[in-house]
Enzyme design. Structure first.
Site, PDB file in Angstrom:
ATOM      1  N   HIS E  16     -14.591   2.752  -5.502  1.00 32.82           N
ATOM      2  CA  HIS E  16     -16.074   2.534  -5.774  1.00 32.82           C
ATOM      3  C   HIS E  16     -16.857   3.281  -4.709  1.00 32.82           C
ATOM      4  O   HIS E  16     -16.289   3.466  -3.822  1.00 32.82           O
ATOM      5  CB  HIS E  16     -16.558   1.035  -5.845  1.00 32.82           C
ATOM      6  CG  HIS E  16     -16.522   0.309  -4.549  1.00 32.82           C
ATOM      7  ND1 HIS E  16     -17.204  -1.065  -4.554  1.00 32.82           N
ATOM      8  CD2 HIS E  16     -15.844   0.471  -3.328  1.00 32.82           C
ATOM      9  CE1 HIS E  16     -17.073  -1.186  -3.222  1.00 32.82           C
ATOM     10  NE2 HIS E  16     -16.122  -0.676  -2.488  1.00 32.82           N
ATOM     11  N   CYS E  35     -20.187   2.640   3.362  1.00 33.57           N
ATOM     12  CA  CYS E  35     -19.845   2.222   2.144  1.00 33.57           C
ATOM     13  C   CYS E  35     -20.385   3.303   0.974  1.00 33.57           C
ATOM     14  O   CYS E  35     -20.032   3.301  -0.312  1.00 33.57           O
ATOM     15  CB  CYS E  35     -20.130   0.700   1.787  1.00 33.57           C
ATOM     16  SG  CYS E  35     -19.402  -0.414   2.734  1.00 33.57           S
ATOM     17  N   HIS E  41     -14.580   5.304  -1.990  1.00 36.78           N
ATOM     18  CA  HIS E  41     -13.394   4.619  -1.191  1.00 36.78           C
ATOM     19  C   HIS E  41     -12.681   3.616  -2.245  1.00 36.78           C
ATOM     20  O   HIS E  41     -13.078   3.677  -3.300  1.00 36.78           O
ATOM     21  CB  HIS E  41     -13.816   4.172   0.030  1.00 36.78           C
ATOM     22  CG  HIS E  41     -14.736   3.128   0.149  1.00 36.78           C
ATOM     23  ND1 HIS E  41     -15.976   3.319  -0.193  1.00 36.78           N
ATOM     24  CD2 HIS E  41     -14.722   1.735   0.083  1.00 36.78           C
ATOM     25  CE1 HIS E  41     -16.610   2.096  -0.333  1.00 36.78           C
ATOM     26  NE2 HIS E  41     -15.883   1.148  -0.082  1.00 36.78           N
ATOM     27  N   HIS E  43     -10.250  -0.171  -2.693  1.00 40.99           N
ATOM     28  CA  HIS E  43      -9.648  -1.489  -2.209  1.00 40.99           C
ATOM     29  C   HIS E  43      -8.573  -2.181  -2.986  1.00 40.99           C
ATOM     30  O   HIS E  43      -8.466  -1.764  -4.434  1.00 40.99           O
ATOM     31  CB  HIS E  43     -10.904  -2.663  -2.276  1.00 40.99           C
ATOM     32  CG  HIS E  43     -12.133  -2.170  -1.240  1.00 40.99           C
ATOM     33  ND1 HIS E  43     -11.940  -2.346   0.005  1.00 40.99           N
ATOM     34  CD2 HIS E  43     -13.345  -1.896  -1.512  1.00 40.99           C
ATOM     35  CE1 HIS E  43     -13.139  -1.942   0.522  1.00 40.99           C
ATOM     36  NE2 HIS E  43     -13.928  -1.923  -0.304  1.00 40.99           N
ATOM     37  N   ASP E  81      -8.453  -2.158 -13.031  1.00 42.64           N
ATOM     38  CA  ASP E  81      -7.083  -1.869 -12.317  1.00 42.64           C
ATOM     39  C   ASP E  81      -6.970  -0.379 -12.195  1.00 42.64           C
ATOM     40  O   ASP E  81      -6.630   0.298 -13.435  1.00 42.64           O
ATOM     41  CB  ASP E  81      -6.004  -2.586 -12.900  1.00 42.64           C
ATOM     42  CG  ASP E  81      -4.681  -2.375 -11.641  1.00 42.64           C
ATOM     43  OD1 ASP E  81      -4.902  -2.001 -10.719  1.00 42.64           O
ATOM     44  OD2 ASP E  81      -3.626  -2.359 -12.462  1.00 42.64           O
ATOM     45  N   HIS E  82      -6.737   0.331 -11.167  1.00 47.00           N
ATOM     46  CA  HIS E  82      -6.605   1.962 -10.971  1.00 47.00           C
ATOM     47  C   HIS E  82      -7.820   2.484 -11.835  1.00 47.00           C
ATOM     48  O   HIS E  82      -7.559   3.682 -12.326  1.00 47.00           O
ATOM     49  CB  HIS E  82      -5.181   2.274 -11.735  1.00 47.00           C
ATOM     50  CG  HIS E  82      -4.169   1.753 -10.728  1.00 47.00           C
ATOM     51  ND1 HIS E  82      -3.716   0.638 -10.641  1.00 47.00           N
ATOM     52  CD2 HIS E  82      -3.418   2.579  -9.733  1.00 47.00           C
ATOM     53  CE1 HIS E  82      -2.558   0.570  -9.724  1.00 47.00           C
ATOM     54  NE2 HIS E  82      -2.466   1.865  -9.232  1.00 47.00           N
ATOM     55  N   GLU E 126     -12.260  -8.602  -1.398  1.00 50.20           N
ATOM     56  CA  GLU E 126     -12.530  -7.211  -1.249  1.00 50.20           C
ATOM     57  C   GLU E 126     -11.692  -6.864  -0.289  1.00 50.20           C
ATOM     58  O   GLU E 126     -11.077  -5.559  -0.420  1.00 50.20           O
ATOM     59  CB  GLU E 126     -13.875  -6.778  -0.876  1.00 50.20           C
ATOM     60  CG  GLU E 126     -14.126  -5.204  -1.420  1.00 50.20           C
ATOM     61  CD  GLU E 126     -15.938  -5.112  -1.183  1.00 50.20           C
ATOM     62  OE1 GLU E 126     -16.500  -4.789  -2.184  1.00 50.20           O
ATOM     63  OE2 GLU E 126     -16.247  -4.895  -0.156  1.00 50.20           O
TER      64      GLU E 126
END
Lengths: 137, 137, 137, 137, 137, 137
Positions: E16, E35, E41, E43, E81-82, E126
């Site tokens: 994100h 951020c 980047h 998580h 996810d991914h 996170e």
């Protein structure tokens, strides 16, 4: 707007001796066991600071967590980190340095400084197997 | 017989001050930073003791881990748990109480006491973010 | 003097897409599965940097871990933290951004910069369930 | 090409009773203590499977970890997960179901099935406080 | 019948960039710091889904957790996810992809789908040091 | 006086089979899946016992956690640790040994035995990915 609670975890290391100066040595030893050992011991403490509030539509944040980290570090963590809770932490001077008394003092320091958002919970881990929590009541 | 390494993890809490009595105050502060704070701080230490040996076909064990726990508790952990590494731990008296010096002293104490099996590694965690290891060399 | 290995753990967050530009789309998808998703995903990486050396009798340290943290942060972590490994990390430009290639690049950057002490091991966790390690061979 | 070691962590739950049928009841009880309780107990096991090899320049992988997960699940984990190690795990039938014997059996099953790459280490955690490791010797 | 709360933990990885398209570049950078880095980047997120209800005497369950895992995987986890939360997650398109906005969207998706039992709390980690929680208010 | 909640974490290992004797084999298998496997499996359980009360100014404690540990060990943990929940745990005999039923039985045993202080929450982790909680309602 939805009310979300956000939490920032911080860590610090401190020494302490669980000891009541009003007790005799024998009474201290019987009450606190090895936690009363004469020269102190210490812990890696973990502190979770939780703030509740509406999500700001401009930022998607309840409370900027990097600002919360700075605030709690400056107000609380710097005072206890790498210090001895019985000797050189001003706000712990008049209480026995248990996790219970620490968390209440932390609350009193932080309570009025969180805005926007409202401090709703503190959790303080002393070891991996015991922790205390406080919500201001 | 296959050679397997078995490890028992133990925990203890201790206070320390990283300080070299041969240094000036200024030199201690410059070298050790906040770890040199005057009244000490402390940690929840985690110690992993690893023993290698053949698996005994009668027990399926290399070394009975409840016996290893008792042995390490008696020889090492009881001496440091809830103590101050600078003051009341006899075998730490002549060294600076860093994790490096602790692990070497632990090795010297345990080395000759593990049989059957051979002490092959100690790992000592001081915080969740740093640890030291030693294999006797 | 005893040889001890000391480790400092650091964390960073990064985005990546596992993708070989020399492969067709179909080949990339078949080889890398969901790790090849078009717009990337990301991880909280954990990096353990291990340095071996003799314990300095003046400090009780093999290598000052706060200095090691600063060095690794400046040389490696700042370049990848909150970045996209496929796009804006110069030293990752010519390799597929897997943990294997990351750790080899990290080693090349750090190898000559650790003294006293010798870099002996890097461990890089990508998730709680997979990690890679490298010792320079 | 650099040699990197990659590790995949897997989990499973199993029941066991540490018991040697060749021992008398009294001997079993004295040797294994509460681990010998008549009706068994159990654990959440954690298994780390480590494979070393050169990094493939076409994939950036030593060994595709999703393939490794499938392989270890099929060959080892499915046989022990939610099973009783004393009763319904064929390859554990002739040994006492300690972590030491489990890891040696796992090695024998996996050893010849890892290519490219070479199985270099298994680590099996039985609880958060004890684990065993084996490298085939 | 007693009311028990049961929780299933799930994990996913996503990329994100914390960014408000209505802000200037300078305003985004000042508000969100690193951020807001241009290429994103990511998580390893951890999601705890809690459901309260009476214990069914026929099953001993409040809610079958393997069914809860499937439901949450299908409705929420598979979508993120991914993936990249700014680009290819339909239900995140109109909000800034912070953990606060993610958890509110997750709640809206899951709320009506849990029966028997009532969705009472979501917690979204996170990183290891920050998490958010939401109970539908 | 402030009301603080203190928690002690304890661990135990047990075997169980999720099985309803009133169901047919087919019904058990369909309902409980691999958790119904015939010979049982097991877990490393983690139990968090939380007690609320005023901080005693003489001790700084809400409830002496070493005494809480002894009490919970004697009343609950010793009965389940290294036992089979389907067979040799008297207070589990008439219920299906799910985490939900375990936590309710634990509550009933402990509820009247905590004074000063009031039992306010139990949390029972069965694996790292699922847990149940109960507050007596």
């Amino acid at each position: 707007m939805p009310m979300v609670t956000v939490t920032r975890r911080l860590k610090f290391n401190a020494a302490h001796r669980v000891h009541n100066p009003a007790f005799s040595d024998e009474e201290n030893s019987r009450t606190f066991g090895k936690c009363n050992n004469a020269y102190g011991h210490g812990h890696n403490y973990t502190l979770d600071v939780s703030v509740a509030g509406e999500v700001d539509p401009n930022t998607g944040y309840v409370f900027d967590l990097s600002r919360l980290k700075e605030l709690v570090t400056r107000e609380v963590v710097d005072a206890v980190d790498h210090h001895n809770l019985n000797i050189d932490v001003p706000f712990m001077r008049d209480v026995i340095p248990t996790a219970e008394n620490m968390i209440v003092q932390f609350w009193r320091i932080l309570e009025g400084k969180i805005a926007p958002g409202r401090l709703v919970r503190l959790v303080l881990w002393e070891t991996e197997n015991n922790y205390v929590e406080y919500d201001g009541r």
